[in-house]
Design an enzyme around this catalytic site. Structure first.
Site, PDB file in Angstrom:
ATOM      1  N   ASP A 160       0.857  -1.181   0.000  1.00 28.46           N
ATOM      2  CA  ASP A 160       0.000   0.000   0.000  1.00 28.46           C
ATOM      3  C   ASP A 160       0.898   1.237   0.000  1.00 28.46           C
ATOM      4  OD1 ASP A 160      -2.115  -1.777   0.421  1.00 28.46           O
ATOM      5  OD2 ASP A 160      -1.939  -1.595   2.600  1.00 28.46           O
ATOM      6  N   ASP A 199      -1.561  -2.559  -4.388  1.00 33.64           N
ATOM      7  CA  ASP A 199      -2.685  -2.908  -3.522  1.00 33.64           C
ATOM      8  C   ASP A 199      -3.419  -1.625  -3.133  1.00 33.64           C
ATOM      9  OD1 ASP A 199      -4.306  -4.893  -2.368  1.00 33.64           O
ATOM     10  OD2 ASP A 199      -3.406  -4.548  -0.418  1.00 33.64           O
ATOM     11  N   ASP A 203      -4.577   1.866   3.399  1.00 35.74           N
ATOM     12  CA  ASP A 203      -5.347   0.805   4.047  1.00 35.74           C
ATOM     13  C   ASP A 203      -5.196   0.904   5.559  1.00 35.74           C
ATOM     14  OD1 ASP A 203      -6.099  -0.052   1.567  1.00 35.74           O
ATOM     15  OD2 ASP A 203      -5.097  -2.000   1.663  1.00 35.74           O
ATOM     16  N   ARG A 255     -13.579   0.747  -3.119  1.00 32.29           N
ATOM     17  CA  ARG A 255     -13.019   0.967  -1.784  1.00 32.29           C
ATOM     18  C   ARG A 255     -12.667   2.439  -1.546  1.00 32.29           C
ATOM     19  NH1 ARG A 255      -8.836  -4.187  -0.957  1.00 32.29           N
ATOM     20  NH2 ARG A 255     -10.310  -5.797  -1.569  1.00 32.29           N
TER      21      ARG A 255
HETATM   22 CA    CA Z   1      -3.348  -3.537   1.684  1.00 32.75          CA
HETATM   23 CA    CA Z   2      -4.797  -7.474  -2.143  1.00 30.88          CA
END
Ligand code: CA
Ligand code: CA
Length: 384
Positions: A160, A199, A203, A255
């Site tokens: 991330d 990714d 997060d 997301r």
């Molecule tokens: Ca992640």
């Molecule tokens: Ca993933």
């Protein structure tokens, strides 16, 4: 960082200086980032790529041949080639993931401050501010093959741009987060699936809490901001209290955020969706989520129905008050219920945001957020 002594205020211009400035200690500190810092470099500043991290026993053609579901089946990859991939990934992670310790203010000093080819990890820490930074292209050279993901198998990347795990009291403000010049859409297929390189952009998982995400620009990304990593993380219950406000979500596919467990306040965000074909949903309601949405604004193309802006992933409650789509007030919950009549979504999430800073009227959100969100906006040139 506000109480940092002079010796704990650092200005950094490259990865080596950044890492040195973030050496763990218990004192408050301020780290000012000057200019663009490449995180994927050796100690002398030379760029490092896939071949520099690659274990000699790893290569993609052999890996794909070994774990082709037609011959290997649907069991997880194991054996010398998977070990070599893991060793390669470990070598990359040791370089490109920069740990931020507690009591740190990390701030871009000037309009061009950026961290590229890696990301920041806030793990088991508290009291951190990250401001005015572009963080770009947390590119995974060695994504993992999950043969059961989505039924047909998927490649999953590890990194991330900013990741929070067991992080407490964190403010991420006026940052720009993106994939840089290497979008996943430009990647080839391997085993019939896109080779995923990125990714999340931001997060927030593993019982992190009391997090504010404000005035950031998230752009051109798939899985943008995850709150809660798994339905099985029951320790997230009562945690994951997150506020998102005045962020610009520009063509983020999904997301934005997607929530499990958390009490999440999403207000005064601007969502710009240019292409319906590259869009899945904005706000995702996951297991035991309690999202309180307020005065957000969406700008969408005509072929995208407003019922698609909220996605239900086992969530069972949602509140929205006063959001608008293309300038018109909408009832997001009614639209959602009409689209998915079998989903029973309660119209109350069981909590209210505490009184705080004033919430802007939704019709002011597009101009305010466009003018103010993202890195570089804190710096106004002044006359000498
Ligand atoms: Ca992640
Ligand atoms: Ca993933």
């Amino acid at each position: 960082g506000a109480d940092a002594a002079a010796q704990d205020v650092h200005t950094v211009r490259n990865r080596a200086e950044l890492v040195a400035a973030l050496t763990p200690h218990d004192r408050p500190r301020i780290v000012k980032v000057l200019g663009r810092i490449d995180l994927s470099v050796d100690d002398a500043g030379r760029p490092l790529g896939a071949d520099d991290y690659r274990d000699p026993a790893f290569n993609w053609p052999a890996y794909a041949a070994a774990f082709d579901p037609a011959t290997w089946g649907r069991k997880p990859p194991v054996g010398p080639l998977e070990d070599a991939r893991l060793a390669s990934a470990k070598a990359q992670a040791a370089r490109v993931v920069i740990a931020v310790p507690s009591r740190t203010t990390l701030i871009g000093w000037g309009p061009g401050a950026a961290l590229v080819n890696g990301g920041l990890a806030l793990i088991r820490v508290r009291d951190i501010i990250i401001r005015n930074l572009q963080v770009s292209d947390a590119y995974d050279h060695f994504p993992a093959w999950d043969p059961k993901d989505n039924g047909h198998g998927e490649w999953n990347s590890e990194y991330d741009n900013i990741t929070l795990r067991q992080a407490e009291q964190v403010w991420v403000d006026h940052c720009t987060l993106d994939d840089g010049p290497r979008p996943d859409s430009a990647e080839p297929l391997l085993l019939g699936r896109p080779l995923q390189r990125h990714d999340g952009l931001l997060d927030i998982t593993r019982a992190s809490s009391h997090i504010t995400v404000s005035w950031n620009h998230f752009r051109h990304h798939d899985k943008t901001s995850l709150v809660g990593g798994s339905d099985r993380h029951t320790e997230d219950e009562g945690r994951l209290k997150v506020t998102y406000h005045h962020n610009l979500w520009e063509q983020t596919k999904e997301r934005s955020p997607r929530v499990r467990f958390g009490q999440v306040h999403v207000y005064n965000n601007l969502y710009l969706i240019h292409q319906a074909a590259a869009f899945s949903y904005s706000i995702g309601l996951g297991h035991r989520s309690a999202v309180y949405s307020q005065h957000n604004a969406w700008q969408t193309p005509p072929e995208l129905p407003a019922s698609r802006l909220v996605g239900v992933y086992k969530g069972d409650a949602f509140e929205d008050h006063g959001s608008i789509v293309n300038g018109a007030v909408v009832d997001l919950l009614a639209l959602l219920s009409a689209r998915q009549p079998t989903q029973n979504i309660a119209p109350a999430v069981g909590w209210r945001p505490a009184p705080g800073p004033e919430v802007d009227p939704a019709e002011q959100v597009p101009s305010r957020v466009r003018a103010g969100a993202g890195a570089g906006r804190l710096w106004t040139p002044t006359a000498p």
